[in-house]
Design an enzyme around this catalytic site. Structure first.
Site, PDB file in Angstrom:
ATOM      1  N   GLU A 189       6.290  -4.469  69.121  1.00  0.00           N
ATOM      2  CA  GLU A 189       6.085  -4.225  70.546  1.00  0.00           C
ATOM      3  C   GLU A 189       5.231  -2.979  70.785  1.00  0.00           C
ATOM      4  OE1 GLU A 189      10.439  -5.711  70.232  1.00  0.00           O
ATOM      5  OE2 GLU A 189       8.922  -4.799  68.941  1.00  0.00           O
ATOM      6  N   THR A 220      18.569 -14.663  29.024  1.00  0.00           N
ATOM      7  CA  THR A 220      17.149 -14.603  29.391  1.00  0.00           C
ATOM      8  C   THR A 220      16.572 -13.242  29.053  1.00  0.00           C
ATOM      9  OG1 THR A 220      17.426 -16.215  31.166  1.00  0.00           O
ATOM     10  CG2 THR A 220      15.513 -14.776  31.306  1.00  0.00           C
ATOM     11  N   ARG A 273       2.210  -8.931  38.144  1.00  0.00           N
ATOM     12  CA  ARG A 273       0.981  -8.735  37.378  1.00  0.00           C
ATOM     13  C   ARG A 273      -0.134  -9.675  37.821  1.00  0.00           C
ATOM     14  NH1 ARG A 273       5.134  -9.314  34.082  1.00  0.00           N
ATOM     15  NH2 ARG A 273       4.464 -11.340  33.267  1.00  0.00           N
TER      16      ARG A 273
END
Length: 342
Positions: free
Chosen positions: A46, A192, A203
């Protein structure tokens, strides 16, 4: 309002934990000003829209279209509702009410008390979709959770020996890096982290790095992993007494072993004002999120590659929203339906 939503979307990846907001000011059916929230801590939409109006004398006969209820409290900037009252605008049309308890109707009440005509709900569904992370955070008291993985045409996410190999193509991987700039955090599990040694940074795209979130329940992960290089904020969740972090960017969080682990983790992310998380774990972790109902969206890359054998991809039931070609891959979008489990 459609134009205001377009402007708001330009703030994706820059304004969190604030919502994306756009504002358009109209005088006699002509746009005389527009603005958006550009980055967290900067002026709200605004303010930027009002500042763009060439002649303030037009404002008392103008309508302000804004995608979210003008704020009524002092935060990093003064209340936008006060500015609109000061400029004596004639009418304010709002897409969505603000779910933040600091605002939550107070901005609209302040405008109405000042004699400004207020209308709400214009293109409300589009507004909720745009700011679904913001609404999930305040309404469900947790981050918006995106589960993401790539699987082969025969349904595997990795070879049986956990050897990291690319499954999706280079265009898909670039898109994943773009997503990383748009979300607050990215999460992986112990396996993982151990087998892939991911950096979880950006990247292949330009933008901010997300906060890294790592599950290391039993402190098995060696300190030499790239996740612990101290180059970006990293949260490590465990149930054991945490060690002294090697870098100030790393924070260990000890969860209670007798309570549900993921439930505690998600609650802690909420307390840290993290509004969205990409979960890039393996099948076990992804299925844990699925089975515990801790997810909002699935982004699944389906590759034409075949492995023949390996680690099976997660199994789930969800509504397919759309699918698109990304080079040789298919990108499938799924959403959790209200009231559903998996």
């Amino acid at each position: 309002m459609a134009r205001a939503l377009e402007l708001a979307a330009l703030g994706r990846g820059s304004v969190s934990p604030n919502p994306m907001v756009g504002c358009v000011i109209v005088h006699q059916d002509r746009i005389i000003g527009e603005g958006r929230h550009r980055r967290y801590g900067d002026w709200h939409a605004e303010v930027n829209a009002v500042r763009s109006v060439p002649d303030d004398a037009l404002l008392p006969e103008s309508t302000v279209y804004v995608t979210l209820e003008p704020c009524s409290h002092f935060g990093k900037t003064p209340p936008c509702a006060d500015l609109l009252i000061e400029k004596r605008v004639k009418r304010v049309v709002v897409c969505n009410d603000d779910p933040n308890p600091l605002v939550a109707g107070k901005g609209l009440a302040k405008l109405r008390a000042a004699g400004i005509e207020v209308e709400t709900g214009l293109l409300a569904e589009r507004g909720r979709e745009l700011n679904r992370r913001f609404f999930t955070f305040f309404e469900k008291k947790r981050p918006y959770l995106i589960l993401k993985w790539a699987e082969t045409a025969d349904g595997f996410i990795a070879p049986a020996d956990f050897r990291p190999i690319p499954i999706s193509n280079s265009r898909s991987r670039q898109l994943v890096h773009q997503w990383r700039t748009e979300e607050d955090a990215i999460l992986v599990g112990t396996n993982t982290a151990l087998h892939d040694d991911p950096a979880l940074n950006v990247r292949l795209w330009q933008g901010r790095n997300p906060t890294r979130v790592v599950i290391d329940r039993y402190l098995k992960l060696p300190p030499g992993l790239r996740l612990f290089d101290g180059t970006q904020p990293t949260l490590v969740y465990t149930i054991l007494t945490p060690p002294e972090p090697a870098h100030e960017a790393i924070t260990y969080v000890r969860l209670e072993p007798e309570r549900p682990f993921l439930e505690q983790l998600v609650a802690d992310l909420y307390r840290r004002k993290i509004q969205s998380v990409i979960v890039e774990g393996g099948t076990y972790l992804l299925e844990r999120f699925l089975n515990e109902g801790l997810w909002d969206e699935i982004r699944l890359f389906k590759s034409p590659k075949l492995l023949g054998e390996g680690l099976p991809a997660p199994l789930f039931r969800a509504a397919l929203v759309d699918q698109e070609r990304i080079g040789s891959d298919w990108l499938m979008h799924y959403r959790r339906q209200a009231g559903s489990g998996v």
